[in-house]
Design a protein around this motif. Structure first.
Motif, mmCIF file in Angstrom:
data_model
loop_
_atom_site.group_PDB
_atom_site.id
_atom_site.type_symbol
_atom_site.label_atom_id
_atom_site.label_comp_id
_atom_site.label_asym_id
_atom_site.label_seq_id
_atom_site.Cartn_x
_atom_site.Cartn_y
_atom_site.Cartn_z
ATOM 1 N N LYS A 124 0.807 -1.216 0.000
ATOM 2 C CA LYS A 124 0.000 0.000 0.000
ATOM 3 C C LYS A 124 0.842 1.269 0.000
ATOM 4 N N ASN A 125 2.096 1.138 0.379
ATOM 5 C CA ASN A 125 2.975 2.301 0.432
ATOM 6 C C ASN A 125 4.271 1.960 -0.306
ATOM 7 N N PRO A 126 4.274 2.050 -1.639
ATOM 8 C CA PRO A 126 5.422 1.592 -2.440
ATOM 9 C C PRO A 126 6.750 2.229 -2.053
ATOM 10 N N SER A 127 6.757 3.522 -1.744
ATOM 11 C CA SER A 127 8.013 4.190 -1.408
ATOM 12 C C SER A 127 8.587 3.638 -0.113
ATOM 13 N N MET A 128 7.768 3.555 0.917
ATOM 14 C CA MET A 128 8.215 3.014 2.200
ATOM 15 C C MET A 128 8.613 1.542 2.054
ATOM 16 N N GLN A 129 7.861 0.825 1.245
ATOM 17 C CA GLN A 129 8.172 -0.582 1.009
ATOM 18 C C GLN A 129 9.552 -0.723 0.376
ATOM 19 N N LEU A 134 15.360 -2.165 0.745
ATOM 20 C CA LEU A 134 16.759 -1.761 0.631
ATOM 21 C C LEU A 134 17.491 -1.970 1.959
ATOM 22 N N ARG A 135 16.868 -1.543 3.042
ATOM 23 C CA ARG A 135 17.499 -1.690 4.357
ATOM 24 C C ARG A 135 17.560 -3.156 4.787
ATOM 25 N N LEU A 136 16.529 -3.897 4.454
ATOM 26 C CA LEU A 136 16.526 -5.315 4.798
ATOM 27 C C LEU A 136 17.629 -6.046 4.045
ATOM 28 N N ALA A 137 17.849 -5.694 2.802
ATOM 29 C CA ALA A 137 18.932 -6.302 2.031
ATOM 30 C C ALA A 137 20.280 -6.010 2.676
ATOM 31 N N GLY A 138 20.450 -4.794 3.191
ATOM 32 C CA GLY A 138 21.689 -4.451 3.870
ATOM 33 C C GLY A 138 21.863 -5.239 5.157
ATOM 34 N N PRO A 156 12.961 -3.556 -8.949
ATOM 35 C CA PRO A 156 12.905 -2.282 -8.230
ATOM 36 C C PRO A 156 12.023 -1.272 -8.955
ATOM 37 N N PRO A 157 11.333 -0.421 -8.226
ATOM 38 C CA PRO A 157 10.607 0.671 -8.875
ATOM 39 C C PRO A 157 11.612 1.633 -9.486
ATOM 40 N N PRO A 158 11.262 2.349 -10.531
ATOM 41 C CA PRO A 158 12.220 3.215 -11.235
ATOM 42 C C PRO A 158 12.968 4.187 -10.331
ATOM 43 N N ALA A 159 12.271 4.770 -9.368
ATOM 44 C CA ALA A 159 12.904 5.765 -8.501
ATOM 45 C C ALA A 159 13.994 5.164 -7.612
ATOM 46 N N PHE A 160 13.956 3.853 -7.419
ATOM 47 C CA PHE A 160 14.912 3.184 -6.532
ATOM 48 C C PHE A 160 15.881 2.274 -7.296
ATOM 49 N N ALA A 161 15.789 2.261 -8.604
ATOM 50 C CA ALA A 161 16.583 1.315 -9.393
ATOM 51 C C ALA A 161 18.084 1.477 -9.142
ATOM 52 N N ALA A 162 18.575 2.712 -9.107
ATOM 53 C CA ALA A 162 20.008 2.937 -8.911
ATOM 54 C C ALA A 162 20.446 2.516 -7.509
ATOM 55 N N ARG A 167 23.239 -1.508 -3.938
ATOM 56 C CA ARG A 167 23.209 -2.517 -2.874
ATOM 57 C C ARG A 167 23.460 -3.917 -3.450
ATOM 58 N N ARG A 168 22.957 -4.151 -4.652
ATOM 59 C CA ARG A 168 23.206 -5.441 -5.293
ATOM 60 C C ARG A 168 24.704 -5.612 -5.562
ATOM 61 N N GLY A 169 25.373 -4.532 -5.943
ATOM 62 C CA GLY A 169 26.807 -4.592 -6.139
ATOM 63 C C GLY A 169 27.541 -4.936 -4.856
ATOM 64 N N ASP A 170 27.089 -4.374 -3.732
ATOM 65 C CA ASP A 170 27.704 -4.683 -2.432
ATOM 66 C C ASP A 170 27.619 -6.177 -2.127
#
Length: 212
Positions: A124-129, A134-138, A156-162, A167-170
């Motif tokens: 319901k909240n894509p940005s917060m999700q 991202l933080r969970l992956a870390g 990933p949604p477009p705004a978070f793709a980079a 994080r995927r690189g890490d």
């Protein structure tokens, strides 16, 4: 009172029209009134719930600001109430992020992970999700659960793709997959652009990998 023939015909026509349509009109007026009253009642209810949710969120922030081991119970209690009773509000999502960060400070990794996993599963909240993923992956990276960490970074949604690519690189670098890590970080740099301060950080990681 006497009416002439024309007036009487008009009255008869009005009476006939009302007899035919009066019930429908009254029903429509009543339905509109009920709908209007119901809408205002729902708005008042929603406002009341938002006010209650805000109170719990503020209590959570207060507990998180203490930074003590004793505050952990208060943090978890407030966060649980927000999730269970006010999960549809924005306060529940924000509360999960605040709680996760505060619990990490207190070295309660499992508690923080629980908060992030809940939020990462909410649509319901894509940005917060996305922030939670991202933080969970870390967090999973720190626990060396690499496959689980990468699973949080799919689609990933477009705004978070980079940011997801960074994080995927890490994670890939931690796995020793240098070529894949290099590609992920380059993708992050391309997505962030030269004006973004984070680009320099990612470039440093890419240069370090290339020079290793």
């Amino acid at each position: 009172m006497a009416y002439d023939l024309e007036e009487q015909e008009q009255l008869d026509a009005i009476k006939a029209w009302w007899a035919r349509y009066g019930t429908v009109i009254v029903s429509l007026v009543v339905a509109v009134a009920l709908a209007w009253g119901g809408w205002w009642s729902w708005k008042a209810y929603e406002s009341h719930r938002a006010s209650q949710a805000m109170s719990y969120f503020e209590a959570l922030e207060d507990a998180a600001s203490l930074g003590t081991a004793e505050s952990v119970v208060r943090i978890k209690t407030a966060a649980a109430t927000l999730r269970e009773q006010y999960g549809a509000t924005g306060y529940a999502a924000r509360g999960a992020l605040v709680a996760a960060q505060a619990l990490l400070v207190q070295k309660d990794t499992d508690g923080a992970r629980e908060q992030l996993e809940w939020l990462a599963a909410q649509n319901k909240n894509p940005s917060m999700q996305s922030v939670a993923r991202l933080r969970l992956a870390g967090l999973l990276l720190d626990q060396k659960q690499y496959d689980a960490a990468l699973a949080q970074l799919t689609s990933p949604p477009p705004a978070f793709a980079a940011l997801f690519a960074d994080r995927r690189g890490d994670i890939l670098a931690a796995q020793g997959k240098r070529d894949e890590a290099r590609a992920a970080w380059q993708s992050a740099i391309d997505g962030l652009g030269t004006a973004n301060p984070l680009t320099q950080v990612v470039q440093l990681k890419l240069d370090a990998l290339s020079g290793a």
